[in-house]
Design an enzyme around this catalytic site. Structure first.
Site, short mmCIF file in Angstrom:
data_model
loop_
_atom_site.label_atom_id
_atom_site.label_comp_id
_atom_site.label_asym_id
_atom_site.label_seq_id
_atom_site.Cartn_x
_atom_site.Cartn_y
_atom_site.Cartn_z
N CYS A 233 -10.88 83.41 -36.43
CA CYS A 233 -9.79 82.93 -37.28
C CYS A 233 -9.89 81.41 -37.49
CB CYS A 233 -8.43 83.31 -36.69
SG CYS A 233 -7.92 82.29 -35.28
N CYS B 131 -8.72 88.31 -35.02
CA CYS B 131 -9.72 87.33 -34.59
C CYS B 131 -10.47 87.81 -33.35
CB CYS B 131 -9.03 86.00 -34.31
SG CYS B 131 -10.12 84.77 -33.57
N CYS C 196 -9.47 85.03 -30.30
CA CYS C 196 -8.13 84.93 -29.68
C CYS C 196 -7.38 86.26 -29.67
CB CYS C 196 -7.31 83.85 -30.39
SG CYS C 196 -6.88 84.27 -32.08
N CYS D 81 -9.17 79.28 -34.39
CA CYS D 81 -10.23 79.35 -33.39
C CYS D 81 -11.47 78.60 -33.87
CB CYS D 81 -10.56 80.80 -33.03
SG CYS D 81 -9.31 81.53 -31.97
N ASP E 210 21.83 86.54 18.58
CA ASP E 210 21.85 88.00 18.62
C ASP E 210 23.14 88.52 17.99
OD1 ASP E 210 19.44 88.08 19.89
OD2 ASP E 210 20.29 88.22 21.91
ZN LIG Z 1 -8.43 83.18 -33.26
#
Ligand SMILES: [Zn+2]
Length: 512
Positions: A47, A86, A89, A50, A324
């Protein structure tokens, strides 16, 4: 600061390829090699955002307008922009997770959860397969242009997580009216986006051929972590990787799914408590069968109101030692701290603290004072020097033979810093190992009640077994009160009267 401003400047002219290439940290032989790389990334199914990541560009504003630039760039070359999910990613930087609707969904979920916070940090978890995919794309690029994509440049690749924040962070902050922080230390509140993908682990299976650690079949999410896959990718030669995994990676059929969660840093509240019952345990007493032995516990009676004020998911109670079930906690009380996990409310006023104190104190058998906000580091104060701390007690005792005040005084008044040797008491042997320890009794005093009963006042080192010191536990504690007085003794009732710790601050609020 000024550096950060500079890289955020949105160029007012239309993005040109020349300008975009000037932002890249990669050294390009010429403009044509830059253009060829973009076209190649597009052809792999990467994409536009990216693409910019692989070009080592970290100008934040450009990530928002990247689609238009990419479309124009490809149009000039008469190529079409890839429209698939993509392959780098898995959709995280594409339309679905970067548009306003998704940010609105985050905001809606957040509003419903009703948190108090000033600023936030977005923590993103990615499918581990994105690492395999990134590696595969990098190798493909390096194959084509060794100079531009050498190993040294690998660190300049912009991270997927950062890119998502560059695109969405400010808008999200603006809509929420809160500051979006880029480091987890700067914000107490975290919005977690946990992305996952159908084949995220399956894509890592080929690594099993080379790495022993992946073959230990636990669940996939434990075996294929980001760090284990990272280590494997560093060790694996490029040729071997190419045999295991397609380069460039395949186009995914599905995009990621996401889970939105919120997490607030813990809040700590400290105080001192008293316990006036001999039937109340400090922690819930639950048998292995799940059946409860006592109706409530000190920690529940103290913490339930505190937890409900802060609307926390849960709490962790810690105190300076414990008594206790059949022992009362008197005097100024025992210091404690409560960690409130994932609180939705983060503030409390002095008067609200007083109200909670009052509310806790309306309960029978329990008292609280000095309630105040504390820090995580204060938890250590309860544990520091635990062994050296002094504790004071009063014990209602019985002697087999009559004993007078004079006899008690003559035998006890000279005793100071008495060493006692104790084997693990028989009554706790079922849950503790049989061991041997030496503890100090700093002072001893007794007040006769009648001929066979007296009250013993003693100050000891923390961790001394008091009951055993009185009755000797069949000779497992030496010396014992019985051996000192020369008469068989037993303990009928025990109270803790003081826990020697100058924390938390004494507020002087009234006693119950
Ligand atoms: Zn991407």
């Amino acid at each position: 600061m000024s550096d950060k401003m500079d890289i955020n400047v949105i160029p007012d002219k239309k993005l040109t390829t020349k300008y975009v290439s000037s932002l890249s940290k990669i050294y390009w032989k010429d403009e044509e090699s830059f253009k060829k790389t973009i076209a190649a990334l597009n052809s792999y199914g990467v994409c536009p955002r990216c693409c910019l990541r692989f070009l080592a560009i970290d100008n934040q504003s450009i990530y928002r307008s990247s689609f238009q630039w990419m479309a124009d760039f490809l149009k000039e070359r008469e190529e079409t922009m890839c429209s698939n999910i993509c392959c780098a990613c898995l959709g995280v930087l594409q339309e679905k997770y970067c548009r306003e609707e998704f940010r609105k969904e985050i905001i809606k979920t957040l509003m419903e959860a009703k948190y108090e916070y000033d600023s936030f940090f977005v923590a993103i978890t990615l499918p581990v397969s994105t690492m395999m995919r990134e590696h595969s794309i990098w190798l493909k690029l390096a194959e084509q242009d060794k100079t531009a994509f050498n190993d040294y440049r690998r660190r300049d690749l912009a991270s997927l997580k950062d890119c998502w924040k560059w695109v969405n962070g400010d808008d999200l902050g603006e809509s929420l009216g809160r500051k979006s922080e880029y480091s987890t230390e700067s914000a107490c509140f975290e919005i977690s986006l946990n992305f996952s993908h159908k084949t995220q682990f399956r894509e890592c299976y080929p690594l099993d051929d080379y790495f022993e650690e992946f073959r230990k079949r636990k669940s996939d999410d434990i075996v294929y972590t980001r760090s284990s896959v990272q280590r494997a990718l560093v060790k694996l030669s490029d040729d071997r990787f190419r045999k295991l995994y397609s380069s460039p990676p395949t186009i995914p059929k599905d995009e990621c799914t996401v889970e939105i969660q919120f997490k607030q840093d813990s809040i700590f509240v400290a105080g001192r408590y008293n316990k006036y019952s001999r039937k109340l345990s400090q922690t819930p007493w639950v048998l292995d069968s799940g059946e409860r032995r006592t109706n409530s516990s000190v920690q529940e009676m103290l913490c339930d109101s505190i937890k409900s004020h802060f609307k926390a998911d849960s709490f962790v109670f810690t105190s300076s030692g414990r008594e206790d079930v059949d022992v009362k906690m008197l005097g100024e009380g025992r210091p404690f701290i409560v960690e409130l996990i994932n609180p939705h409310v983060t503030t409390i006023s002095k008067s609200e603290l007083k109200d909670i104190t009052k509310k806790i104190n309306t309960q029978k058998d329990i008292g609280v004072r000095d309630l105040q906000l504390a820090l995580r580091s204060d938890t250590m104060k309860l544990k520091e020097g635990e062994e050296q701390k002094k504790k004071s007690y009063s014990a209602f005792c019985w002697s087999k033979e009559p004993i007078t005040q004079e006899e008690l005084d003559s035998k006890l008044s000279n005793i100071k810093d008495l060493k006692v040797n104790q084997r693990t008491p028989i009554r706790v042997l079922h849950r503790r190992t049989n061991s041997y320890r030496t503890k100090m009794i700093y002072s001893l005093e007794a007040k006769s009640i009648n001929e066979k009963h007296f009250i013993l006042y003693l100050t000891t080192q923390a961790g001394t077994y008091i009951k055993e010191f009185v009755h000797s536990d069949f000779g497992r504690t030496t010396p014992s009160l019985g051996s000192i007085l020369g008469v068989e003794c037993d303990i009928l009732e025990l109270n803790v009267t003081a826990v020697d710790l100058d924390w938390p601050e004494r507020l002087g609020d009234e006693e119950k």
